[in-house]
Design an enzyme around this catalytic site. Sequence first.
Site, mmCIF file in Angstrom:
data_model
loop_
_atom_site.group_PDB
_atom_site.id
_atom_site.type_symbol
_atom_site.label_atom_id
_atom_site.label_comp_id
_atom_site.label_asym_id
_atom_site.label_seq_id
_atom_site.Cartn_x
_atom_site.Cartn_y
_atom_site.Cartn_z
ATOM 1 N N HIS A 5 11.873 -13.279 4.302
ATOM 2 C CA HIS A 5 12.218 -13.194 5.323
ATOM 3 C C HIS A 5 13.149 -13.349 6.838
ATOM 4 O O HIS A 5 14.104 -14.493 6.822
ATOM 5 C CB HIS A 5 10.696 -14.125 6.293
ATOM 6 C CG HIS A 5 10.925 -14.104 8.668
ATOM 7 N ND1 HIS A 5 10.087 -13.702 8.700
ATOM 8 C CD2 HIS A 5 11.655 -14.253 9.075
ATOM 9 C CE1 HIS A 5 9.763 -13.821 10.025
ATOM 10 N NE2 HIS A 5 10.647 -13.982 10.482
ATOM 11 N N HIS A 7 16.256 -11.564 8.760
ATOM 12 C CA HIS A 7 16.534 -10.512 9.942
ATOM 13 C C HIS A 7 18.293 -9.267 9.529
ATOM 14 O O HIS A 7 19.119 -10.468 9.473
ATOM 15 C CB HIS A 7 16.482 -11.311 11.273
ATOM 16 C CG HIS A 7 15.478 -11.079 11.524
ATOM 17 N ND1 HIS A 7 14.549 -9.967 12.715
ATOM 18 C CD2 HIS A 7 14.504 -12.083 11.203
ATOM 19 C CE1 HIS A 7 13.015 -10.541 12.613
ATOM 20 N NE2 HIS A 7 12.748 -11.795 12.043
ATOM 21 N N ASP A 9 20.091 -8.806 11.832
ATOM 22 C CA ASP A 9 21.615 -8.396 12.773
ATOM 23 C C ASP A 9 21.242 -9.812 12.800
ATOM 24 O O ASP A 9 22.776 -10.237 13.793
ATOM 25 C CB ASP A 9 20.730 -7.918 13.894
ATOM 26 C CG ASP A 9 19.117 -8.123 14.453
ATOM 27 O OD1 ASP A 9 18.577 -8.854 13.350
ATOM 28 O OD2 ASP A 9 18.993 -8.001 15.465
ATOM 29 N N GLY A 163 9.883 -10.594 18.276
ATOM 30 C CA GLY A 163 10.198 -10.404 19.915
ATOM 31 C C GLY A 163 9.618 -11.575 20.351
ATOM 32 O O GLY A 163 8.840 -12.559 20.049
ATOM 33 N N HIS A 190 4.866 -11.276 13.263
ATOM 34 C CA HIS A 190 5.576 -12.474 14.060
ATOM 35 C C HIS A 190 4.258 -12.190 14.819
ATOM 36 O O HIS A 190 4.132 -12.146 16.084
ATOM 37 C CB HIS A 190 6.777 -12.728 14.708
ATOM 38 C CG HIS A 190 8.022 -12.364 14.030
ATOM 39 N ND1 HIS A 190 8.135 -11.171 13.609
ATOM 40 C CD2 HIS A 190 9.268 -13.184 13.672
ATOM 41 C CE1 HIS A 190 9.947 -11.067 12.704
ATOM 42 N NE2 HIS A 190 10.095 -12.741 13.399
ATOM 43 N N GLU A 193 4.153 -18.740 16.540
ATOM 44 C CA GLU A 193 5.907 -19.136 16.258
ATOM 45 C C GLU A 193 5.702 -19.542 17.965
ATOM 46 O O GLU A 193 5.394 -20.567 18.077
ATOM 47 C CB GLU A 193 5.914 -17.957 15.985
ATOM 48 C CG GLU A 193 8.194 -19.210 16.517
ATOM 49 C CD GLU A 193 9.274 -17.585 16.177
ATOM 50 O OE1 GLU A 193 10.184 -18.527 15.510
ATOM 51 O OE2 GLU A 193 8.793 -17.110 15.972
ATOM 52 N N ASP A 270 15.468 -17.121 7.468
ATOM 53 C CA ASP A 270 15.291 -15.366 9.190
ATOM 54 C C ASP A 270 16.392 -15.272 9.262
ATOM 55 O O ASP A 270 16.868 -13.945 9.284
ATOM 56 C CB ASP A 270 14.813 -17.046 9.874
ATOM 57 C CG ASP A 270 14.113 -16.164 11.013
ATOM 58 O OD1 ASP A 270 14.236 -15.317 11.550
ATOM 59 O OD2 ASP A 270 13.689 -16.768 11.869
#
Length: 310
Positions: A5, A7, A9, A163, A190, A193, A270
């Site tokens: 997991h 990302h 960006d 998102g 996701h 959370e 993450d």
Amino acid sequence: MIDLHLHLDGSVAPQDIIKAAEESGIECGCKNVDEIREKMVYCPNERSLVNYLRCFDIPCSIMQTPEIMRYMVLKLSERLYSLGIKYAEVRFAPQLHINRGFCMDEMVEACIEALEYSSLLGVDIKFILCMMRGEDKHKLNELTIDCAEKYLGKGVCAIDLAGDEAGYPTKNFEDLFKYASKHNIPFTIHAGEAGSTGDVWDAVRFGAKRIGHGIRLMDDIELIKYIKSHNIGIECCPTSNVQTGAVEDIYSHPLVKMLENGILVNINSDNMTVSDTNIVKEYKIIEKIEGFNSDYKKVLLNNAKMMMFR
């Protein structure tokens, strides 16, 4: 070492953003690395997922050409190599990188081209393409699924939904996951959370093989049983869980309880830059959780079971 997991960006380095901005002529709104770090590394006054997501504005504003996307994957590969990571599933939302006229296919292809370099380093990377929660995203999300189908097994291994979970509940996206299932595309979501146990229930009902974060599942005994019996993996990201307010602090993180309940759970970073972490730091951090002592082997074995390898 494995990170499932991660990302793209949220893990690009500030110095690479500056270089990409200078060479492309794209204005990033920051004068130097320190200014980018100040805006991109999350230092919460008020912990929430919405505040956390604002840290992605700068990298997304720069990552708008195939050349920059390729460059960022190359640089990320070097960071993963330096950390001893042999396999990583790196996720990004193609729809966030088409503001300068390029299409999703071009951006995904550029990232896939960089995998030749990753392989030379001994780092095996697969991509997970993220759909996004929000208004008027349906068409772009459908295009993301189509893009994933086109490159499935050619560098792409799955799709995701990311998102503002609280603002846009998982149940609103059922038709998209039906569409993905019809095309035999694996997916993680996701959920649980910033949302509720209901979001996790919806995710597993849709057919998610894994859940990103999934903290809220521990509030529902029946959900715990379902997750365990269906062997659904939980992608645990301890540092960001604290930063977004999913848990009060690292000491109250439910990782140990998940393991005790026989849940398939692993450890991930993450966002290396936004959360100022990496997989090595995360394994050190979880030592603070009461009851976590000899569970490393169990977590590492879970990594292999949870891979979306294609």
